[in-house]
Write a protein that holds these residues in place. Structure first.
Motif, short mmCIF file in Angstrom:
data_model
loop_
_atom_site.label_atom_id
_atom_site.label_comp_id
_atom_site.label_asym_id
_atom_site.label_seq_id
_atom_site.Cartn_x
_atom_site.Cartn_y
_atom_site.Cartn_z
N GLN A 45 0.82 -1.21 0.00
CA GLN A 45 0.00 0.00 0.00
C GLN A 45 0.85 1.26 0.00
N VAL A 46 1.94 1.25 0.76
CA VAL A 46 2.79 2.45 0.84
C VAL A 46 3.92 2.40 -0.18
N GLY A 47 4.12 1.24 -0.81
CA GLY A 47 5.15 1.12 -1.85
C GLY A 47 6.56 1.17 -1.31
N GLN A 48 6.77 0.77 -0.07
CA GLN A 48 8.11 0.80 0.52
C GLN A 48 8.30 -0.38 1.46
N LEU A 49 9.56 -0.80 1.59
CA LEU A 49 9.90 -1.84 2.56
C LEU A 49 9.76 -1.27 3.97
N LEU A 50 9.06 -1.98 4.83
CA LEU A 50 8.83 -1.49 6.19
C LEU A 50 9.64 -2.24 7.23
N VAL A 51 9.92 -3.52 6.96
CA VAL A 51 10.66 -4.35 7.91
C VAL A 51 11.82 -5.01 7.19
N VAL A 52 13.01 -4.88 7.77
CA VAL A 52 14.21 -5.55 7.25
C VAL A 52 14.28 -6.92 7.89
N GLU A 61 13.41 3.02 7.72
CA GLU A 61 13.02 4.39 8.04
C GLU A 61 11.54 4.60 7.77
N ALA A 62 11.04 4.04 6.67
CA ALA A 62 9.61 4.15 6.39
C ALA A 62 8.80 3.41 7.45
N GLY A 63 9.32 2.28 7.89
CA GLY A 63 8.63 1.53 8.94
C GLY A 63 8.55 2.31 10.24
N GLN A 64 9.61 3.05 10.55
CA GLN A 64 9.59 3.86 11.77
C GLN A 64 8.57 4.98 11.68
N VAL A 65 8.39 5.54 10.48
CA VAL A 65 7.37 6.57 10.29
C VAL A 65 5.98 6.00 10.57
N LEU A 66 5.70 4.83 9.99
CA LEU A 66 4.40 4.21 10.21
C LEU A 66 4.24 3.69 11.63
N LEU A 67 5.35 3.32 12.27
CA LEU A 67 5.27 2.87 13.66
C LEU A 67 4.78 4.00 14.56
N LEU A 123 7.08 0.65 30.33
CA LEU A 123 8.21 1.55 30.50
C LEU A 123 9.41 1.02 29.74
N VAL A 124 10.00 1.87 28.92
CA VAL A 124 11.22 1.54 28.18
C VAL A 124 12.34 2.36 28.81
N VAL A 125 13.43 1.71 29.18
CA VAL A 125 14.50 2.37 29.90
C VAL A 125 15.70 2.60 28.99
N ASP A 126 16.22 3.83 29.03
CA ASP A 126 17.44 4.16 28.30
C ASP A 126 18.09 5.34 29.01
N ASP A 127 19.30 5.67 28.58
CA ASP A 127 19.98 6.84 29.12
C ASP A 127 19.16 8.10 28.80
N GLN A 128 19.16 9.06 29.75
CA GLN A 128 18.32 10.25 29.57
C GLN A 128 18.70 11.07 28.34
N ASN A 129 19.94 10.89 27.85
CA ASN A 129 20.35 11.61 26.65
C ASN A 129 19.90 10.91 25.36
N PHE A 130 19.32 9.71 25.49
CA PHE A 130 18.98 8.93 24.31
C PHE A 130 17.51 8.52 24.25
N THR A 131 16.73 8.78 25.31
CA THR A 131 15.30 8.44 25.27
C THR A 131 14.59 9.20 24.15
N HIS A 132 15.11 10.38 23.82
CA HIS A 132 14.51 11.18 22.75
C HIS A 132 14.57 10.44 21.41
N ASP A 133 15.65 9.67 21.19
CA ASP A 133 15.76 8.90 19.95
C ASP A 133 14.70 7.81 19.88
N VAL A 134 14.39 7.20 21.02
CA VAL A 134 13.36 6.16 21.05
C VAL A 134 12.00 6.75 20.69
N LEU A 135 11.75 7.98 21.15
CA LEU A 135 10.51 8.67 20.80
C LEU A 135 10.48 8.99 19.31
N ARG A 136 11.58 9.48 18.77
CA ARG A 136 11.65 9.83 17.36
C ARG A 136 11.42 8.62 16.47
#
Length: 308
Positions: A45-52, A61-67, A123-136
């Motif tokens: 439907q989206v014309g892109q690979l979503l899962v490697v 990257e497309a999969g992360q957008v849809l996630l 709850l997902v645990v990571d370093d406070q400087n990297f939790t932002h990446d998990v959100l992104r």
């Protein structure tokens, strides 16, 4: 983009969580072939690979957008179920990322009332400087982070500052640091670190001795906030930990403060996706409730940040 199949989006989210088709199928109570079929349909439907298809699998990257979209839809469904008095599906979780030190000190207390009311929270645990990446990347709907600027599509709220102090056990100080921690001995002194991302100790040493850059230290990894404090007490090395955790031990003489005039301040912020806005008389969305609970809990536990 045409309307996306909610069941296929749920499959994508399950694959991101479980990192295998077998476990994703078990989580959704369907067959592996059904998971594969729904994923192929979504990719077509989206014309892109979503899962490697690697081991473990990972999202493109497309999969992360849809996630991110899938997570937001799950949150909205959970909120609608709550408003209608219905029970949310077990797989519909609200995931947020927090740093380990916050989890060990104040986050559980802040969120406990919501969990006791039935909130399906993860709850997902990571370093406070990297939790932002998990959100992104779309893995969570909100995070506690040191990043001040809001991610596009998110709101950000200041929480306060967590103050870190250095300490060691009395026996460690007596045997290894009879003259205290000095420029002559810090490079040979073992320091406890949470993980390879943790540079708090190096920055503390840099501040103490006025070094031009953060030094390389002898490190002993202890990847648990509670175990980290226990390792300090057992004399494994010098630790730099939240004052919230160390104050009682320092007061009882179980630990000795090192250069107590020097602290490391970590400013924390709550980020969440903009899923809804609270109406004047309407109900507050579940993600908004989580944010409010964390802000209130932080106000009780963390130190305020002076207005700039």
């Amino acid at each position: 983009m045409n309307s996306l199949d909610p069941a296929a989006l749920d499959c994508l989210a399950a694959l991101a969580d479980e990192l295998s088709f077998e476990r994703a199928a078990q989580r959704l109570s369907i067959t592996q072939s059904a998971v594969s079929q729904r994923l192929r349909s979504l990719e077509a439907q989206v014309g892109q690979l979503l899962v490697v298809r690697s081991r473990p699998l990972r999202l493109s990257e497309a999969g992360q957008v849809l996630l991110r979209y899938a997570r937001q839809m799950q949150a909205l469904r959970a909120d609608a179920a709550r408003e209608l008095g219905l029970r949310a599906a077990p797989q519909e979780r609200l995931a947020i990322a927090v740093n380990a030190d916050s989890l060990a000190t104040w986050v559980l207390t802040a969120l406990d009332p919501l969990v006791q009311q039935g909130l399906n929270l993860e709850l997902v645990v990571d370093d406070q400087n990297f939790t932002h990446d998990v959100l992104r990347q779309g893995e969570v709907l909100g995070c506690v982070s040191t990043v001040r600027q809001a991610l596009q599509g998110c709101w950000v709220t200041p929480l306060g500052k967590m103050v870190y102090v250095a300490a060691a056990s009395p026996d460690f100080v007596r045997q290894r640091l009879p003259q205290g921690l000095t420029p002559a001995n810090f490079a040979q002194t073992p320091f406890l670190v949470f993980n390879r991302k943790d540079d708090t100790q190096a920055h503390w040493v840099q501040e103490v001795f006025g070094l031009p850059s953060a030094p390389r230290l002898v490190q002993r990894l202890v990847p648990s906030s509670e175990a980290y404090v226990q390792a300090i007490r057992r004399g494994w090395g010098v630790g730099v930990a939240p004052r919230l955790q160390l104050e009682p031990l320092l007061a009882r003489g179980e630990l000795v403060a090192l250069h107590p005039e020097v602290t490391v301040e970590v400013h924390l912020y709550w980020h969440q996706w903009k899923l809804s806005r609270e109406g004047l008389d309407g109900p507050v969305a579940l993600l908004d409730q989580i944010g409010r609970a964390l802000v209130a809990g932080a106000a009780q536990a963390l130190e305020p940040v002076a207005a700039q």
